[in-house]
Write an enzyme that holds these catalytic residues in place. Structure first.
Site, PDB file in Angstrom:
ATOM      1  N   TRP A  46      30.269 -13.229 -12.282  1.00 12.94           N
ATOM      2  CA  TRP A  46      31.323 -13.255 -13.291  1.00 12.94           C
ATOM      3  C   TRP A  46      30.777 -13.093 -14.709  1.00 12.94           C
ATOM      4  O   TRP A  46      31.551 -12.910 -15.652  1.00 12.94           O
ATOM      5  CB  TRP A  46      32.102 -14.569 -13.200  1.00 12.94           C
ATOM      6  CG  TRP A  46      32.902 -14.678 -11.934  1.00 12.94           C
ATOM      7  CD1 TRP A  46      32.617 -15.446 -10.838  1.00 12.94           C
ATOM      8  CD2 TRP A  46      34.109 -13.997 -11.625  1.00 12.94           C
ATOM      9  NE1 TRP A  46      33.563 -15.280  -9.864  1.00 12.94           N
ATOM     10  CE2 TRP A  46      34.493 -14.394 -10.323  1.00 12.94           C
ATOM     11  CE3 TRP A  46      34.911 -13.084 -12.318  1.00 12.94           C
ATOM     12  CZ2 TRP A  46      35.644 -13.909  -9.710  1.00 12.94           C
ATOM     13  CZ3 TRP A  46      36.055 -12.599 -11.709  1.00 12.94           C
ATOM     14  CH2 TRP A  46      36.404 -13.013 -10.421  1.00 12.94           C
ATOM     15  N   GLU A 104      48.559 -16.542   7.936  1.00 10.68           N
ATOM     16  CA  GLU A 104      47.292 -17.237   7.676  1.00 10.68           C
ATOM     17  C   GLU A 104      46.682 -16.604   6.425  1.00 10.68           C
ATOM     18  O   GLU A 104      45.718 -15.850   6.484  1.00 10.68           O
ATOM     19  CB  GLU A 104      46.349 -17.085   8.870  1.00 10.68           C
ATOM     20  CG  GLU A 104      46.832 -17.746  10.148  1.00 10.68           C
ATOM     21  CD  GLU A 104      46.793 -19.271  10.053  1.00 10.68           C
ATOM     22  OE1 GLU A 104      46.035 -19.798   9.210  1.00 10.68           O
ATOM     23  OE2 GLU A 104      47.523 -19.928  10.822  1.00 10.68           O
ATOM     24  N   PRO A 105      47.252 -16.896   5.257  1.00 13.49           N
ATOM     25  CA  PRO A 105      46.862 -16.191   4.036  1.00 13.49           C
ATOM     26  C   PRO A 105      45.454 -16.544   3.563  1.00 13.49           C
ATOM     27  O   PRO A 105      45.125 -17.709   3.362  1.00 13.49           O
ATOM     28  CB  PRO A 105      47.917 -16.635   3.015  1.00 13.49           C
ATOM     29  CG  PRO A 105      48.404 -17.963   3.529  1.00 13.49           C
ATOM     30  CD  PRO A 105      48.352 -17.869   5.024  1.00 13.49           C
ATOM     31  N   PRO A 135      32.370 -12.778  -4.838  1.00 11.46           N
ATOM     32  CA  PRO A 135      31.578 -12.867  -6.060  1.00 11.46           C
ATOM     33  C   PRO A 135      30.999 -14.273  -6.245  1.00 11.46           C
ATOM     34  O   PRO A 135      31.685 -15.274  -6.071  1.00 11.46           O
ATOM     35  CB  PRO A 135      32.588 -12.532  -7.163  1.00 11.46           C
ATOM     36  CG  PRO A 135      33.578 -11.647  -6.487  1.00 11.46           C
ATOM     37  CD  PRO A 135      33.703 -12.195  -5.094  1.00 11.46           C
ATOM     38  N   PHE A 179      40.127  -9.385   0.911  1.00 13.22           N
ATOM     39  CA  PHE A 179      39.581  -8.188   0.265  1.00 13.22           C
ATOM     40  C   PHE A 179      38.532  -8.531  -0.793  1.00 13.22           C
ATOM     41  O   PHE A 179      38.319  -7.767  -1.727  1.00 13.22           O
ATOM     42  CB  PHE A 179      40.726  -7.391  -0.374  1.00 13.22           C
ATOM     43  CG  PHE A 179      41.894  -7.196   0.546  1.00 13.22           C
ATOM     44  CD1 PHE A 179      41.803  -6.346   1.629  1.00 13.22           C
ATOM     45  CD2 PHE A 179      43.082  -7.883   0.339  1.00 13.22           C
ATOM     46  CE1 PHE A 179      42.873  -6.167   2.501  1.00 13.22           C
ATOM     47  CE2 PHE A 179      44.167  -7.718   1.193  1.00 13.22           C
ATOM     48  CZ  PHE A 179      44.057  -6.853   2.281  1.00 13.22           C
ATOM     49  N   GLN A 180      37.852  -9.664  -0.645  1.00 12.31           N
ATOM     50  CA  GLN A 180      36.966 -10.126  -1.706  1.00 12.31           C
ATOM     51  C   GLN A 180      35.480  -9.872  -1.462  1.00 12.31           C
ATOM     52  O   GLN A 180      34.669 -10.029  -2.378  1.00 12.31           O
ATOM     53  CB  GLN A 180      37.164 -11.625  -1.926  1.00 12.31           C
ATOM     54  CG  GLN A 180      36.729 -12.494  -0.742  1.00 12.31           C
ATOM     55  CD  GLN A 180      36.877 -13.973  -1.046  1.00 12.31           C
ATOM     56  OE1 GLN A 180      36.807 -14.399  -2.193  1.00 12.31           O
ATOM     57  NE2 GLN A 180      37.097 -14.775  -0.010  1.00 12.31           N
ATOM     58  N   GLU A 221      41.919 -14.562   1.219  1.00 10.30           N
ATOM     59  CA  GLU A 221      41.502 -13.449   0.365  1.00 10.30           C
ATOM     60  C   GLU A 221      40.693 -12.477   1.232  1.00 10.30           C
ATOM     61  O   GLU A 221      39.471 -12.530   1.281  1.00 10.30           O
ATOM     62  CB  GLU A 221      40.692 -13.965  -0.822  1.00 10.30           C
ATOM     63  CG  GLU A 221      41.523 -14.791  -1.793  1.00 10.30           C
ATOM     64  CD  GLU A 221      40.723 -15.310  -2.971  1.00 10.30           C
ATOM     65  OE1 GLU A 221      39.947 -14.532  -3.564  1.00 10.30           O
ATOM     66  OE2 GLU A 221      40.858 -16.504  -3.300  1.00 10.30           O
TER      67      GLU A 221
END
Length: 267
Positions: free
Chosen positions: A53, A33-34, A48, A38-39, A36
């Site tokens: 940005w 179940e990919p 973010p 670690f964001q 993110e």
């Protein structure tokens, strides 16, 4: 170590096609179940936001095109509990774990991994090892046409629209700005350079996925990743998402390239 890795980590930069890849892998039912994982920024508990940005950018004509940042706070969670939660959440029923990591998230991963007990080291490779173990397939997604990638990124940060086609209407609100595209182009180039330097430093040879190949035949690329994981390549489905590039994106790329030549902007 097992004959095939039981975990994989897609390494990429924003708007490289990584979401198309991971969502197509997820659709197989055997490739984790990919997400993110670690964001989240520690001060907000959020990924973010658009203005994050552009820290240090003062051009009001650019900043007025970005939505205001929303407040937030991270939920209290120990490093061990977070690691255990991520390992559970990323698994499909067959035990394969999948995740995605952008270069801008590597510092966040290292920051919270530093709180884990019995660390193997303090560098990025150690952080990944201490969270996921050594049994990891690294898949590096790249997009050679970085101007197109930056245009896509600029559209997405304005509208916070990251996928097609459901959110296409919101995406029409995006406005062209050469400075915004130029800034993000530099961000993306820096991320890609950092990944390549890290691979050399850490002695890692990732499985490489070119965006052009992924867009041309998503099923074939997913089948290759499945094979590398010891899963049945025949389970690779049709693309799970539609491409977002369109006539508007192409016109912005052409416009930017003209302006870049005239004004010395990065390409």
């Amino acid at each position: 170590m097992a004959e095939f890795p039981t975990k994989y980590l897609v390494l990429a930069s924003q708007r490289s096609g990584s979401t198309l890849l991971v969502e197509s892998l997820r659709a197989t039912g055997v490739a984790g179940e990919p997400e993110e994982y670690f964001q989240q920024l520690p001060e907000t508990g959020r990924a973010p936001q658009p203005r994050d940005w552009f820290a240090g950018v003062s051009d009001p004509s650019l900043l007025e095109l970005l939505p205001p940042s929303q407040p937030g706070a991270a939920e209290p969670e120990s490093a061990v509990d977070r690691r255990d939660r991520i390992l559970r959440a990323g698994c499909s029923p067959n035990g394969v774990w999948g995740g995605k990591l952008m270069w801008n998230q590597t510092a966040l991963l290292q920051q919270w991994a530093a709180e884990l007990p019995d660390r193997s080291g303090s560098d990025l490779r150690s952080a990944i090892r201490d969270v996921l173990g050594d049994d990891v397939l690294f898949v590096h997604v790249t997009r050679p046409d970085v101007v197109h990638q930056a245009v896509s990124f600029w559209r997405a940060v304005q509208t916070q629209t990251w996928r097609a086609p459901r959110e296409r209407r919101a995406d029409t609100k995006a406005r062209y700005h050469a400075g915004g595209i130029a800034h993000l182009l530099q961000v993306l180039r820096n991320q890609e350079r950092s990944w390549r330097e890290w691979f050399t430093e850490a002695g890692i040879t990732p499985m490489r996925v070119n965006y052009r190949d992924l867009a041309a035949d998503t099923t074939a690329v997913v089948a290759a990743v499945l094979a590398a994981l010891g899963q049945d390549p025949a389970l690779a489905p049709p693309p799970a998402l539609e491409r977002q590039a369109d006539v508007r994106s192409n016109s912005w790329v052409e416009r930017y390239l003209v302006e870049a030549m005239a004004k010395g902007l990065p390409v």
